[in-house]
Design a protein around this motif. Structure first.
Motif, PDB file in Angstrom:
ATOM      1  N   GLN A  57       7.373  23.471  52.374  1.00 41.16           N
ATOM      2  CA  GLN A  57       7.900  22.365  52.580  1.00 41.16           C
ATOM      3  C   GLN A  57       9.038  22.068  51.777  1.00 41.16           C
ATOM      4  O   GLN A  57      10.094  21.329  52.300  1.00 41.16           O
ATOM      5  CB  GLN A  57       6.913  21.123  52.258  1.00 41.16           C
ATOM      6  N   VAL A 284       9.873  26.998  58.852  1.00 36.36           N
ATOM      7  CA  VAL A 284       8.793  26.531  59.849  1.00 36.36           C
ATOM      8  C   VAL A 284       7.877  27.710  59.874  1.00 36.36           C
ATOM      9  O   VAL A 284       6.398  27.516  59.982  1.00 36.36           O
ATOM     10  CB  VAL A 284       9.350  26.221  61.266  1.00 36.36           C
ATOM     11  N   GLU A 341      10.356  19.175  65.074  1.00 36.27           N
ATOM     12  CA  GLU A 341      10.450  19.010  63.818  1.00 36.27           C
ATOM     13  C   GLU A 341      10.263  17.637  63.320  1.00 36.27           C
ATOM     14  O   GLU A 341       9.609  17.182  62.375  1.00 36.27           O
ATOM     15  CB  GLU A 341      11.733  19.465  63.006  1.00 36.27           C
ATOM     16  N   PHE A 344       6.557  16.402  62.198  1.00 37.77           N
ATOM     17  CA  PHE A 344       6.295  16.764  60.801  1.00 37.77           C
ATOM     18  C   PHE A 344       6.496  15.277  59.898  1.00 37.77           C
ATOM     19  O   PHE A 344       5.597  14.896  59.236  1.00 37.77           O
ATOM     20  CB  PHE A 344       6.980  17.614  59.941  1.00 37.77           C
ATOM     21  N   TYR A 347       3.979  12.520  61.294  1.00 41.41           N
ATOM     22  CA  TYR A 347       2.401  12.822  60.950  1.00 41.41           C
ATOM     23  C   TYR A 347       2.231  12.715  59.351  1.00 41.41           C
ATOM     24  O   TYR A 347       1.165  12.095  58.757  1.00 41.41           O
ATOM     25  CB  TYR A 347       1.960  14.337  61.170  1.00 41.41           C
ATOM     26  N   SER A 348       3.452  12.984  58.649  1.00 37.56           N
ATOM     27  CA  SER A 348       3.301  12.587  57.254  1.00 37.56           C
ATOM     28  C   SER A 348       3.357  10.994  57.026  1.00 37.56           C
ATOM     29  O   SER A 348       2.530  10.368  56.017  1.00 37.56           O
ATOM     30  CB  SER A 348       4.615  13.082  56.422  1.00 37.56           C
ATOM     31  N   ASN A 361      -4.003  16.114  59.679  1.00 35.20           N
ATOM     32  CA  ASN A 361      -2.526  16.307  59.522  1.00 35.20           C
ATOM     33  C   ASN A 361      -2.232  17.967  59.505  1.00 35.20           C
ATOM     34  O   ASN A 361      -1.244  18.167  60.429  1.00 35.20           O
ATOM     35  CB  ASN A 361      -1.762  15.915  58.355  1.00 35.20           C
ATOM     36  N   ALA A 362      -3.147  18.674  58.753  1.00 38.23           N
ATOM     37  CA  ALA A 362      -2.761  20.159  58.774  1.00 38.23           C
ATOM     38  C   ALA A 362      -2.946  20.836  60.204  1.00 38.23           C
ATOM     39  O   ALA A 362      -2.313  21.618  60.876  1.00 38.23           O
ATOM     40  CB  ALA A 362      -3.612  21.015  57.798  1.00 38.23           C
ATOM     41  N   THR A 365      -0.256  19.696  62.657  1.00 43.88           N
ATOM     42  CA  THR A 365       1.043  20.370  62.169  1.00 43.88           C
ATOM     43  C   THR A 365       1.191  21.761  62.640  1.00 43.88           C
ATOM     44  O   THR A 365       2.097  22.318  63.254  1.00 43.88           O
ATOM     45  CB  THR A 365       1.198  20.292  60.726  1.00 43.88           C
ATOM     46  N   ILE A 368       1.787  22.027  66.453  1.00 40.67           N
ATOM     47  CA  ILE A 368       3.208  21.869  66.620  1.00 40.67           C
ATOM     48  C   ILE A 368       3.961  22.980  66.483  1.00 40.67           C
ATOM     49  O   ILE A 368       4.660  23.662  67.183  1.00 40.67           O
ATOM     50  CB  ILE A 368       3.797  20.782  65.835  1.00 40.67           C
ATOM     51  N   ILE A 369       3.803  23.600  65.303  1.00 40.61           N
ATOM     52  CA  ILE A 369       4.197  24.983  64.983  1.00 40.61           C
ATOM     53  C   ILE A 369       3.833  26.076  65.787  1.00 40.61           C
ATOM     54  O   ILE A 369       4.937  26.805  66.203  1.00 40.61           O
ATOM     55  CB  ILE A 369       4.193  25.530  63.465  1.00 40.61           C
TER      56      ILE A 369
END
Length: 611
Positions: A57, A284, A341, A344, A347-348, A361-362, A365, A368-369
């Motif tokens: 991060q 990423v 992007e 992220f 979601y945060s 969240n994980a 994420t 997405i990735i």
């Protein structure tokens, strides 16, 4: 201890650079693109690879500046008048696609068992396409300036604008509507609007005078620093006002797009943009949490497939609803089917206000990735499976039993110039080309150009190759020109063939294919240019002409030696009526005559001739 820390930091910098330098050329060589190369390199050196980095991060936080600078460069290409012309696509097409995808992807989240609010946040994050990946791939495909590329840019711009109200909505949903008052929301909106107005005024009245002052100081490093200051300062101003950094950089680029310093700014920013954007993709790749994926692999895999498929279907449906052709709609759907992007960030924010927990969240994420990683592969698959779109030839004449004194293949810049003296002399020309839009434009100027691919034997026959007194190959496609020359030499061996060559190697290949005459497309113009340079430098016109002619002769002789030396030993003409063997003999004769003259002069002076 400090020395060890500094050494460790330097090791990490070297590892980052080495990973990108090693992976990207390999992935581009095998056709997978630079984005996938960076992502794979990031995974390899990250926490779940070789372990050189433990906090991905932190890398992503710095590397977001690459996206910021990328949007600044894009903004420099968007003059305000051009952006105003795109307003219907930005607020029409962009809004319709975003709203449609939010509805569809929220439904996917609810089907996975999420509550309506969590499903909305999860789906909304996936709606925000990766600006970095899409713009990079558009650039690699040379489609940014094309109409289809401009539509995608318009959608991405609307998504950048949408992140602001979406973040405000997430904060509202997380607070239950109790702690965020209407007055506070109005104040936030006013601050954001004021920041935009201030940036516009600064760009219009301050930036150009600033750069003129710095240019007068003649300090290149200060100009570079000022360019970075403009980009980062604009991004910071937008971020502090509650907007996205990317939006601030884009606005700054737009405001400077008509500045006389535009190209200087672009040149100064480009190296930083490239490095930081590559760093973003590396970050990423590092952020791919393999433990979360392994523990929830079924949910993650199903999420990736469902979210990407539904988003692609919605994008395709919106495109077709607005009367976009099937090929462009499909390409847009494949290109924009991933999350981005900005998810992220969203979601945060949702986790900070308690809408989603750390595990959710994980998982989101990771979804997405993985979708970002799959995008380059999907594009490659699309390009290999989907047939290339055939040009619309409706209303164009196809050659059929055409007769002309000269058959001219390729009526572009080169062919048009070639045709003018022939037309002035009264020769009839049979013109064929395969650029549909150009043929239509040529028709507006009174030229009858037939649609056809000159490398196909049946097209050559229909265009009158059998009755032509000469066939001219004037296209700029090297391989196609060789195929045409081979077909003509095989089918019509008695008809002279004259061809436009791209470079020296192509010229030799054309001779091998059997053309009677070739000329490198830039050779004579470059010699004329060189002669004019000699005039400007003060040389005598006769001497300048002599120097150019001597070089032309030397080049002819060298070319002939290359041809006769094994590449080609045929009877074709090189320039004028000279044949390779003739040129070699001429050179040998001149050298012999020069030696004899030197020997005679030496004997007359009573000296021994030098060899």
């Amino acid at each position: 201890m400090a020395a060890e820390a500094n050494a460790n930091d330097l090791v990490q910098v070297v590892v980052l650079l080495a990973a990108g330098v090693a992976a990207v050329p390999i992935f581009k060589r095998i056709g997978l693109g630079s984005v996938l190369g960076y992502l794979a390199a990031g995974l390899a050196i990250g926490p779940f690879g070789l372990g050189f980095f433990s906090d991905s991060q932190a890398i992503l936080h710095i590397a977001e500046l690459g996206v910021v600078m990328f949007l600044f460069i894009i903004g420099l290409e968007m003059q305000p008048s051009r952006l105003w012309g795109m307003r219907k696509d930005i607020f029409g097409l962009g809004a319709l696609q975003v709203l449609s995808c939010i509805v569809g992807l929220t439904g996917v989240g609810m089907a996975f068992g999420f509550s309506p609010i969590v499903a909305f946040v999860a789906g909304t994050g996936f709606v925000l396409t990766s600006t970095a990946i899409v713009m990079q791939m558009l650039q690699e495909r040379g489609a940014i300036s094309a109409l289809k590329g401009q539509r995608i840019v318009s959608i991405l711009l609307f998504e950048d604008l949408a992140i602001v109200p979406l973040l405000a909505l997430v904060a509202f949903l997380g607070s239950g509507g109790e702690t965020v008052t209407v007055t506070e929301r109005l104040i936030s909106g006013a601050i954001a609007l004021g920041a935009i107005v201030a940036l516009v005024l600064a760009g219009r009245y301050l930036l150009n005078p600033l750069f003129r002052l710095l240019a007068a100081a003649n300090a290149r490093e200060v100009m570079t620093a000022a360019a970075l200051l403009v980009v980062l300062g604009s991004a910071l101003a937008m971020q502090l006002s509650g907007l996205s950094m990317a939006m601030g950089a884009f606005l700054a680029g737009v405001l400077l797009s008509e500045s006389s310093f535009r190209h200087q700014l672009e040149a100064d920013i480009e190296p930083f943009r490239g490095i930081l954007l590559g760093l973003f993709f590396l970050g990423v790749g590092m952020a791919i949490d393999l433990k979360v994926i392994a523990a929830n692999w079924q949910l993650v895999a199903a999420g990736v497939v469902c979210y990407m498929v539904v988003k692609a279907v919605m994008i395709y449906a919106v495109a077709r609803l607005l009367r976009t052709c099937h090929a462009e709609a499909l390409e847009r759907a494949v290109l924009m089917a991933q999350g981005g992007e900005f998810a992220f960030v969203l979601y945060s924010a949702a986790m900070a206000v308690g809408i989603i927990n750390g595990e959710t969240n994980a998982i989101l994420t990771a979804t997405i990735i993985i979708s970002m990683v799959l995008t380059p592969l999907m594009i490659i698959l699309h390009d290999r499976i989907v047939p290339k779109q055939q040009p619309d030839t409706s209303g164009l004449a196809l050659p059929e039993n055409v007769e002309g004194t000269v058959l001219l293949i390729g009526f572009g810049r080169f062919g048009q110039i070639v045709s003018q003296p022939l037309l002035a002399r009264g020769y009839t020309l049979s013109l064929i080309d395969k650029d549909v839009e150009f043929i239509r434009d040529a028709g507006d100027f009174g030229f009858k150009v037939y649609y056809g691919d000159g490398s196909r034997p049946e097209i050559l026959h229909a265009a009158g190759a059998a009755t032509a007194k000469a066939i001219l190959i004037c296209i700029d496609d090297k391989e196609a020109a060789l195929r045409i020359a081979e077909h003509v030499r095989h089918e019509y061996p008695l008809i002279p063939v004259l061809a436009r060559a791209y470079d020296r190697g192509h010229a030799i290949d054309l001779l091998h294919a059997g053309v009677n005459y070739q000329i490198r497309e830039t050779f004579e113009s470059a010699l004329n240019f060189s002669e004019e340079v000699l005039h400007v430098m003060g040389e005598d016109p006769e001497l300048a002409a002599q120097l150019v002619e001597e070089f032309r002769d030397v080049d002819d002789e060298r070319f002939a030696l290359e041809v006769v030396g094994g590449i080609y030993a045929g009877r074709s003409l090189i320039r004028g009526n000279a044949q390779p063997a003739d040129l070699v003999a001429a050179r040998t004769g001149r050298e012999r005559a020069a030696r004899e003259a030197a020997a005679e002069a030496a004997r007359a002076q009573g000296a021994s001739p030098q060899t």
